[in-house]
Design a protein around this motif. Structure first.
Motif, PDB file in Angstrom:
ATOM      1  N   ALA A 625       0.827  -1.211   0.000  1.00 15.23           N
ATOM      2  CA  ALA A 625       0.000   0.000   0.000  1.00 15.23           C
ATOM      3  C   ALA A 625       0.861   1.261   0.000  1.00 15.23           C
ATOM      4  O   ALA A 625       0.578   2.227  -0.738  1.00 15.23           O
ATOM      5  N   VAL A 626       1.927   1.288   0.803  1.00  8.26           N
ATOM      6  CA  VAL A 626       2.812   2.456   0.828  1.00  8.26           C
ATOM      7  C   VAL A 626       3.517   2.626  -0.511  1.00  8.26           C
ATOM      8  O   VAL A 626       3.653   3.753  -1.030  1.00  8.26           O
ATOM      9  N   LEU A 627       3.969   1.530  -1.099  1.00 10.90           N
ATOM     10  CA  LEU A 627       4.619   1.603  -2.409  1.00 10.90           C
ATOM     11  C   LEU A 627       3.661   2.157  -3.460  1.00 10.90           C
ATOM     12  O   LEU A 627       4.035   3.026  -4.277  1.00 10.90           O
ATOM     13  N   LEU A 628       2.431   1.677  -3.437  1.00  7.79           N
ATOM     14  CA  LEU A 628       1.445   2.169  -4.395  1.00  7.79           C
ATOM     15  C   LEU A 628       1.173   3.653  -4.182  1.00  7.79           C
ATOM     16  O   LEU A 628       1.023   4.420  -5.148  1.00  7.79           O
ATOM     17  N   LEU A 629       1.105   4.089  -2.920  1.00  9.48           N
ATOM     18  CA  LEU A 629       0.893   5.502  -2.628  1.00  9.48           C
ATOM     19  C   LEU A 629       2.012   6.362  -3.197  1.00  9.48           C
ATOM     20  O   LEU A 629       1.766   7.411  -3.821  1.00  9.48           O
ATOM     21  N   VAL A 630       3.254   5.929  -3.015  1.00  6.81           N
ATOM     22  CA  VAL A 630       4.392   6.701  -3.505  1.00  6.81           C
ATOM     23  C   VAL A 630       4.397   6.758  -5.033  1.00  6.81           C
ATOM     24  O   VAL A 630       4.596   7.829  -5.630  1.00  6.81           O
ATOM     25  N   VAL A 631       4.160   5.626  -5.666  1.00  2.54           N
ATOM     26  CA  VAL A 631       4.184   5.598  -7.132  1.00  2.54           C
ATOM     27  C   VAL A 631       3.069   6.461  -7.715  1.00  2.54           C
ATOM     28  O   VAL A 631       3.290   7.243  -8.652  1.00  2.54           O
ATOM     29  N   VAL A 632       1.866   6.340  -7.166  1.00  5.59           N
ATOM     30  CA  VAL A 632       0.748   7.140  -7.681  1.00  5.59           C
ATOM     31  C   VAL A 632       0.992   8.623  -7.438  1.00  5.59           C
ATOM     32  O   VAL A 632       0.730   9.463  -8.313  1.00  5.59           O
ATOM     33  N   ARG A 633       1.494   8.964  -6.267  1.00 11.76           N
ATOM     34  CA  ARG A 633       1.747  10.375  -5.952  1.00 11.76           C
ATOM     35  C   ARG A 633       2.767  10.983  -6.907  1.00 11.76           C
ATOM     36  O   ARG A 633       2.566  12.083  -7.430  1.00 11.76           O
ATOM     37  N   LEU A 634       3.866  10.289  -7.162  1.00  9.31           N
ATOM     38  CA  LEU A 634       4.891  10.821  -8.059  1.00  9.31           C
ATOM     39  C   LEU A 634       4.455  10.758  -9.527  1.00  9.31           C
ATOM     40  O   LEU A 634       4.928  11.542 -10.338  1.00  9.31           O
ATOM     41  N   THR A 635       3.574   9.836  -9.866  1.00  7.67           N
ATOM     42  CA  THR A 635       3.097   9.763 -11.247  1.00  7.67           C
ATOM     43  C   THR A 635       2.206  10.952 -11.592  1.00  7.67           C
ATOM     44  O   THR A 635       2.319  11.534 -12.685  1.00  7.67           O
TER      45      THR A 635
END
Length: 931
Positions: A625-635
């Protein structure tokens, strides 16, 4: 005058005669239905006896007497009917039991003396049958009842079986209403006489229904007759309210209430039909007798008492569909109260009483003790909780849960309308206290214990949202309102966190739920207070509190390693997640937007280290979940947020997040299932880092510059194309997430293809745009924009499936031809530019022909060598294009010896190609022929 008196007397006699005929008709109807039911029972018994004869006798059960014949059985039953024995009379109202001992019970003679009076029948039982068709068809198909019908099917079946009964009862009530109306229209009787006669008619029908039930047994026909009598009584009292001005409204109200309660009490004997009519009348009484004063308090007290009585009745008349009437009627009066202005806290007190009664009254569980399952399991899991809820659905009172849910939603709406700040502490905290108490003793109520808190938060925030122009903003209260709201938030935090801590010390079931609730409430109140309390915003203080909470949760997670048995892993995950949420909240308060993203990414490293140390099964999902949050935020950062262009934030934000994901992947290198996620996330973050750095260096540090140049498009095509190749390669190797890699790879491929087609080939094509390509032959921007994508297409040829790979190979060949042609034009045009509007010399045209012919020869040779028809056909098509170009363009203007030389050179070249083609074909056939 004498004639009028005689006419009135005759009318009364006719009314009494009609009433007597109605009673006699009901008695006759019951006798006929009883005879039909007995015939059906005899037919079913005959079939069972016939079937028992055909079955072989069991060895362990000796046959004491031969089975009786159907005639004998019928004679015995008929004799019992004639003598009025109790057993046969009871059999007319008891369901037929299909079992192994059915034949024995039917064949035994009735031994009760004929002179014994009929015993008093029991009160209503949900298993007692109403009148329906003979049960022969049910006896013939026992497998039809193997599946339990749902609520809709039971409702439709009930309507099919009892529609005549219900309609008859309604007609009886309407007859009384119409009789009163007729007397009014004709002016035959005075108002007092009409009301008294109606009351006597209603009471008489109730007495008749009870007499029939006592002497003939329980039946829905009699229940409908009693319901019609209650309708007549309601109508008579309502007529007294309207027609007799001297009658006190309180007296009429009391009479209607007594009719409602008496009807509900009689429903214990007559069943759910009368209960439904009693509920309907009871909830409508205050509406019918409304004086328009707007004083809702007394009406809510009456509705509360009526709901209490109705729920008490449901404990005996266990019909789930009656819950609909109780829930709908009680919440209807909450809706009506919204149109009035009661005293402060009246609505909330009413909803509190409803919630308690829904939970306590049906089971007479006044202390809300759990009576459904054992609570000894301290480490019960979410699966067992769901099984508990599913098993409780078999309880006849399970509609109490959706009823309480609706009450909680109504309370949230009430708080939103009245205002959380204006609400008293009792109004705000009473219902959460009740739900916490119920959930501590009934674990199936756990989610309902957390729901009031969420509704209070929504009731606080939603009224503060307003539009300023086209933007939705959150406007907090003034300083005094902020202080009052802060005290209420503090009480909610103490209530929920303190209750959770106390229940954990008491070892209640499902400790993970209470751990999560106790940890989430302080963080939620802290975050809400930070954004609402603008007059008390000290960032260092708010951030320090969040940091302390995060550190405290980490310490508790370390102490939890030896506690709570099987629930330990889940509790540890909850505590660690809460700790990281606290640290994230501190980062939100203290750091800028770019640094905040890096703070989230750093949690990947800490979570991976904790997972590597403690090996918690559910921690992997938190990391995902944290990884997905970081990737979506930076995308989506370029479209959502804006940052200061004065710092090189893109390098340490995007690059730092990439390093954090890679470090997490290295820490969990032995976790096979986590590697695809972390490696794929690191690869995606690397792609985003390169794209961000491209924009940073192209636009002097402003990555949000509103321009998409030819050079940036070329670099993006290379980045996205390479990422697509890597993802598709990973999809072929991965055993955990092949579909995920395929989808992500195809998305990158689609982005690269769209950019290449619409930007590089159409919008920014150097043949009709004014971009600077460079003056150096070969090593210029064309190599980056069109040459290197050819290599990506060749790589895709090897990674894509065969049916799609051939299209990638074709695209690579066409793109190589396009790139070489552009390079030829750049060499001949030089600094003048590559625009098609420039003059094209003959040397450039001849160069195209020579190079294209060499490419065609190479394609033909390669196709023969690789035995590839596609490459060979491509070379042949290119050769035909070259020949056509030579005839139509290159040699169109030649004369004399130049024409002779040109045709001679073309002919020799074609002959050489033909010889080479035949030579390669012969060599291939010789190598493939058997020795």
């Amino acid at each position: 005058m004498v004639f009028m008196d005689e006419f009135v007397t005759l009318t009364l006699l006719l009314a009494v005669a009609l009433l007597g005929a109605l009673v006699l008709g009901v008695v006759a109807f019951f006798k006929v239905s009883t005879l039909e039911q007995r015939i059906g029972q005899l037919e079913a018994a005959l079939r069972r006896l016939t079937a028992s004869r055909e079955k072989p006798a069991e060895a362990e059960r000796p046959v004491t007497s031969p089975p009786p014949t159907a005639v004998g059985s019928a004679q015995q039953t008929a004799a019992a009917t004639a003598t009025g024995q109790t057993e046969v009379a009871a059999s007319a109202v008891q369901p037929v039991q299909v079992s192994e001992s059915a034949s024995e019970s039917v064949s035994e003679p009735v031994s009760a003396p004929a002179s014994e009076p009929a015993a008093e029948l029991p009160v209503y039982s949900p298993t007692a049958p109403s009148y329906q068709a003979p049960a022969a068809s049910a006896a013939l198909s026992p497998g039809a009842a193997s599946r339990e019908p749902d609520l809709l099917e039971r409702l439709l079946q009930n309507i099919r079986n009892n529609w005549m009964v219900w309609l008859g009862g309604i007609c009886v009530g309407l007859a009384g209403v119409f009789m009163v109306r007729y007397s009014i229209e004709q002016g035959l009787l005075g108002p007092e006489t009409r009301v008294v006669l109606s009351l006597l008619a209603g009471v008489g029908l109730h007495v008749a229904a009870e007499w029939l039930r006592r002497n003939k047994g329980q039946n829905n026909v009699f229940a409908a007759l009693a319901g019609g009598a209650s309708i007549i009584l309601y109508s008579a009292l309502f007529a007294a309210f309207k027609l007799l001005p001297g009658t006190s409204p309180g007296l009429v109200f009391t009479g209607m209430a007594l009719v409602s309660f008496a009807t509900l009490a009689l429903a214990l004997r007559h069943g759910p039909v009368l209960a439904a009519l009693g509920m309907l009348g009871g909830y409508l009484v205050p509406i019918l007798l409304s004086s328009g004063s707007g004083q809702i308090e007394l009406a809510l007290v009456y509705i509360s008492i009526l709901t209490l009585f109705s729920l008490w009745l449901l404990a005996y008349v266990q019909q789930r569909w009656l819950w609909i009437g109780v829930i709908a009627g009680s919440l209807l009066w909450w809706l009506i109260s919204l149109t009035t202005e009661p005293a402060d806290g009246v609505r909330s007190l009413y909803l509190l009483a409803l919630a308690y009664m829904f939970l306590a009254v049906p089971d007479f569980d006044w202390l809300l003790q759990n009576r459904h399952q054992n609570n000894d399991d301290e480490s019960a899991s979410a699966d067992s909780w769901w099984q508990r809820v599913q098993s409780w659905r078999a309880d006849p009172h399970w509609p109490a849960l959706p009823g309480v849910l609706l009450v909680l939603l109504a309370q949230g709406f009430t708080l939103a309308g009245e205002g959380v700040i204006a609400s008293g502490y009792f109004t705000l905290l009473a219902l959460p206290v009740l739900m916490l108490l119920g959930a501590s003793r009934r674990p199936e109520l756990n989610p309902l214990a957390a729901l009031p808190l969420l509704l209070i938060v929504l009731a606080t925030v939603i009224p503060m949202l307003t539009y300023m122009g086209d933007e939705l903003v959150l406007l907090g209260p003034d300083a005094a309102g902020q202080a009052q709201l802060g005290v209420r938030f503090l009480w909610l935090t103490l209530l929920y966190s303190g209750s959770a801590l106390w229940l954990l010390r008491m070892r209640v079931p499902y400790p993970a739920f209470w751990t999560g609730l106790g940890c989430a409430v302080p963080l939620l109140m802290l975050a809400l207070g930070y954004y609402l309390f603008t007059d008390f915003r000290l960032d260092w203080a708010w951030g320090l509190v969040a940091l302390v909470l995060g550190t405290l949760y980490l310490w508790l997670a370390n102490r939890n390693q030896l506690q709570y048995g099987d629930a330990r892993p889940l509790i540890s995950v909850i505590l660690i997640s809460a700790a990281h949420l606290g640290l994230s909240l501190a980062a939100v308060i203290w750091l800028a937007e770019a640094t905040l993203t890096l703070a989230f990414a750093l949690q990947l490293v800490s979570l991976a280290w904790l997972q590597q140390r403690y090996q918690l099964p559910l921690m992997a999902w938190i990391i995902r979940a944290v990884l997905l949050l970081v990737v979506v935020r930076l995308t989506f950062n370029p479209w959502l947020l804006s940052y200061d262009a004065g710092t090189h934030w893109s390098l340490w934000t995007y690059g730092g997040a990439t390093l954090c994901a890679a470090a997490a992947a290295w820490i969990l290198r032995h976790e096979v299932k986590m590697q695809p996620w972390l490696q794929g996330g690191a690869a995606q973050l690397l792609v985003l880092t390169l794209a961000a750095e491209v924009r940073y260096w192209l636009y002097d540090g402003d990555i949000f510059h509103h321009e998409f140049s030819f050079l940036e498009a070329s670099l993006d095509v290379l980045i996205w194309g390479c990422a697509a190749v890597i993802y598709l390669w990973r999809a072929r190797l991965s055993e955990q997430l092949p579909r995920f890699y395929q989808v992500v790879g195809l998305l990158h491929l689609a982005a690269a293809a769209a950019t290449y087609l619409f930007v590089l080939l159409l919008a920014e094509n150097p043949l009709w745009s004014s971009g600077n390509i460079g003056s150096t032959p070969l090593f210029n921007l064309l190599l980056l924009s069109y040459g290197l994508p050819t290599l990506i297409m060749l790589a895709l040829w090897r990674q894509l499936p065969a049916q799609y790979g051939r299209f990638a190979a074709l695209a690579a060949g066409l793109n190589a031809l396009w790139f070489i042609s552009l390079e030829i034009r750049q060499i001949w045009q030089g600094d003048a530019g590559m625009s098609l509007s420039n003059y094209t010399p003959d040397g450039e045209l001849y160069t195209y022909s020579v190079v294209w012919m060499l490419l065609a020869a190479g394609a033909l040779t390669l196709g023969r060598w690789l035995s590839s028809r596609d490459i060979y056909r491509g070379g042949m098509v290119l050769l035909l294009v070259v020949v056509a170009k030579l005839f139509l363009i290159d040699m169109a203007g030649l004369t004399g010896l130049w024409r002779v030389a040109s045709f001679m050179g073309l002919g020799l070249a074609l002959l050489a190609l033909a010889w080479l083609h035949q030579r390669l074909g012969t060599v291939g056939e010789q190598e493939n022929s058997p020795a």
